[in-house]
Design a protein around this motif. Structure first.
Motif, mmCIF file in Angstrom:
data_model
loop_
_atom_site.group_PDB
_atom_site.id
_atom_site.type_symbol
_atom_site.label_atom_id
_atom_site.label_comp_id
_atom_site.label_asym_id
_atom_site.label_seq_id
_atom_site.Cartn_x
_atom_site.Cartn_y
_atom_site.Cartn_z
ATOM 1 N N GLN A 1 51.277 38.130 25.068
ATOM 2 C CA GLN A 1 50.785 39.205 24.213
ATOM 3 C C GLN A 1 50.487 40.419 25.095
ATOM 4 N N SER A 2 51.532 41.100 25.518
ATOM 5 C CA SER A 2 51.337 42.193 26.449
ATOM 6 C C SER A 2 52.543 43.108 26.430
ATOM 7 N N SER A 3 52.347 44.306 26.927
ATOM 8 C CA SER A 3 53.463 45.238 27.022
ATOM 9 C C SER A 3 54.233 45.059 28.329
ATOM 10 N N TYR A 4 53.794 44.130 29.151
ATOM 11 C CA TYR A 4 54.502 43.864 30.395
ATOM 12 C C TYR A 4 54.592 42.355 30.616
ATOM 13 N N ASP A 5 55.589 41.958 31.372
ATOM 14 C CA ASP A 5 55.766 40.554 31.704
ATOM 15 C C ASP A 5 55.206 40.289 33.090
ATOM 16 N N VAL A 6 54.573 39.154 33.233
ATOM 17 C CA VAL A 6 54.055 38.749 34.535
ATOM 18 C C VAL A 6 55.082 37.810 35.159
ATOM 19 N N PRO A 7 55.490 38.067 36.400
ATOM 20 C CA PRO A 7 56.438 37.159 37.048
ATOM 21 C C PRO A 7 55.889 35.733 37.077
ATOM 22 N N GLU A 8 56.768 34.766 36.888
ATOM 23 C CA GLU A 8 56.368 33.362 36.833
ATOM 24 C C GLU A 8 55.514 32.958 38.036
ATOM 25 N N ASP A 9 55.831 33.472 39.216
ATOM 26 C CA ASP A 9 55.077 33.085 40.416
ATOM 27 C C ASP A 9 53.683 33.715 40.473
ATOM 28 N N LYS A 10 53.369 34.591 39.549
ATOM 29 C CA LYS A 10 52.051 35.234 39.514
ATOM 30 C C LYS A 10 51.153 34.676 38.405
ATOM 31 N N THR A 11 51.670 33.744 37.612
ATOM 32 C CA THR A 11 50.854 33.170 36.551
ATOM 33 C C THR A 11 49.968 32.058 37.101
ATOM 34 N N LEU A 12 48.879 31.800 36.402
ATOM 35 C CA LEU A 12 47.935 30.757 36.785
ATOM 36 C C LEU A 12 47.935 29.667 35.722
ATOM 37 N N ARG A 13 48.079 28.429 36.160
ATOM 38 C CA ARG A 13 48.057 27.262 35.270
ATOM 39 C C ARG A 13 46.595 26.886 35.041
ATOM 40 N N VAL A 14 46.159 26.884 33.764
ATOM 41 C CA VAL A 14 44.739 26.772 33.455
ATOM 42 C C VAL A 14 44.490 25.776 32.325
ATOM 43 N N ILE A 15 43.401 25.023 32.458
ATOM 44 C CA ILE A 15 42.812 24.269 31.356
ATOM 45 C C ILE A 15 41.416 24.844 31.152
ATOM 46 N N ILE A 16 41.082 25.142 29.901
ATOM 47 C CA ILE A 16 39.754 25.653 29.574
ATOM 48 C C ILE A 16 38.935 24.506 28.998
ATOM 49 N N ASP A 17 37.746 24.296 29.533
ATOM 50 C CA ASP A 17 36.817 23.263 29.065
ATOM 51 C C ASP A 17 35.567 23.994 28.588
ATOM 52 N N THR A 18 35.288 23.951 27.286
ATOM 53 C CA THR A 18 34.279 24.852 26.733
ATOM 54 C C THR A 18 33.404 24.226 25.657
ATOM 55 N N ASP A 19 32.142 24.587 25.674
ATOM 56 C CA ASP A 19 31.209 24.230 24.597
ATOM 57 C C ASP A 19 31.108 25.417 23.645
ATOM 58 N N ALA A 20 32.201 25.725 23.003
ATOM 59 C CA ALA A 20 32.376 26.963 22.249
ATOM 60 C C ALA A 20 31.380 27.164 21.111
ATOM 61 N N ALA A 21 30.769 26.103 20.608
ATOM 62 C CA ALA A 21 29.834 26.264 19.492
ATOM 63 C C ALA A 21 28.400 26.486 19.961
ATOM 64 N N ASN A 22 28.192 26.573 21.262
ATOM 65 C CA ASN A 22 26.841 26.679 21.805
ATOM 66 C C ASN A 22 26.330 28.112 21.833
ATOM 67 N N GLU A 23 27.148 29.032 22.307
ATOM 68 C CA GLU A 23 26.762 30.437 22.435
ATOM 69 C C GLU A 23 27.970 31.302 22.085
ATOM 70 N N ALA A 24 27.748 32.561 21.850
ATOM 71 C CA ALA A 24 28.812 33.441 21.362
ATOM 72 C C ALA A 24 29.789 33.911 22.433
ATOM 73 N N ASP A 25 29.504 33.701 23.698
ATOM 74 C CA ASP A 25 30.370 34.236 24.745
ATOM 75 C C ASP A 25 31.677 33.454 24.901
ATOM 76 N N ASP A 26 31.682 32.167 24.610
ATOM 77 C CA ASP A 26 32.876 31.353 24.826
ATOM 78 C C ASP A 26 34.037 31.769 23.928
ATOM 79 N N GLN A 27 33.759 32.170 22.709
ATOM 80 C CA GLN A 27 34.822 32.598 21.814
ATOM 81 C C GLN A 27 35.566 33.794 22.400
ATOM 82 N N PHE A 28 34.830 34.720 22.980
ATOM 83 C CA PHE A 28 35.455 35.884 23.603
ATOM 84 C C PHE A 28 36.273 35.474 24.826
#
Length: 140
Positions: free
Chosen positions: A5-32
């Motif tokens: 979702q961007s106007s530019y593409d990030v080269p494959e070698d510059k991307t970061l592989r991520v898993i998000i572990d979140t208590d999203a219903a606890n406080e309002a910051d996790d949703q953001f």
């Protein structure tokens, strides 16, 4: 794999592989944080895991977080219709001894960490570390 979702593409070698572990219903910051991560062209989100919060007074906190994650991803999909990554349930409560709580989230962390990939795996913890601790205990 994941929509950029961007106007530019990030080269494959510059991307970061991520898993998000979140208590999203606890406080309002996790949703953001979830929305920002999903919209970032630099992050390759492999999964989002629900984390518990609170104590015995909040016995359904992990499920509450799971439902909140689905809500955020659903709202973004409503606008973009492009996010297809697993949303997984984590441990329902904190670890109390040397046992392992192998939840869907902990199993996903292990599987992704052991997968052959040139990119290191980053686990972003936005709550209790139970899923990460269980993954490390099961597969150091």
């Amino acid at each position: 794999m994941r929509y950029q979702q961007s106007s530019y593409d990030v080269p494959e070698d510059k991307t970061l592989r991520v898993i998000i572990d979140t208590d999203a219903a606890n406080e309002a910051d996790d949703q953001f944080a979830i929305a920002q991560a999903l919209l970032s062209p630099r992050l390759d989100i492999r999964a989002i895991c629900a984390a518990h919060f609170g104590d015995e007074k909040s016995p359904h906190s992990m499920e509450d977080s799971y439902q909140e994650i689905l809500k955020v991803v659903g709202l973004l999909n409503h606008k973009c219709d492009v996010f297809h990554m697993p949303v997984l349930r984590g441990a329902e409560k904190a670890l109390t001894d040397d046992t392992v709580a192998l939840s869907e989230g902990a199993e996903a962390i292990i599987a992704e960490a052991l997968r052959e990939d040139e990119h290191p795996l980053y686990v972003v913890s936005l709550g209790a570390l139970t899923n990460v601790a269980s993954a490390l205990r099961a597969e150091p």
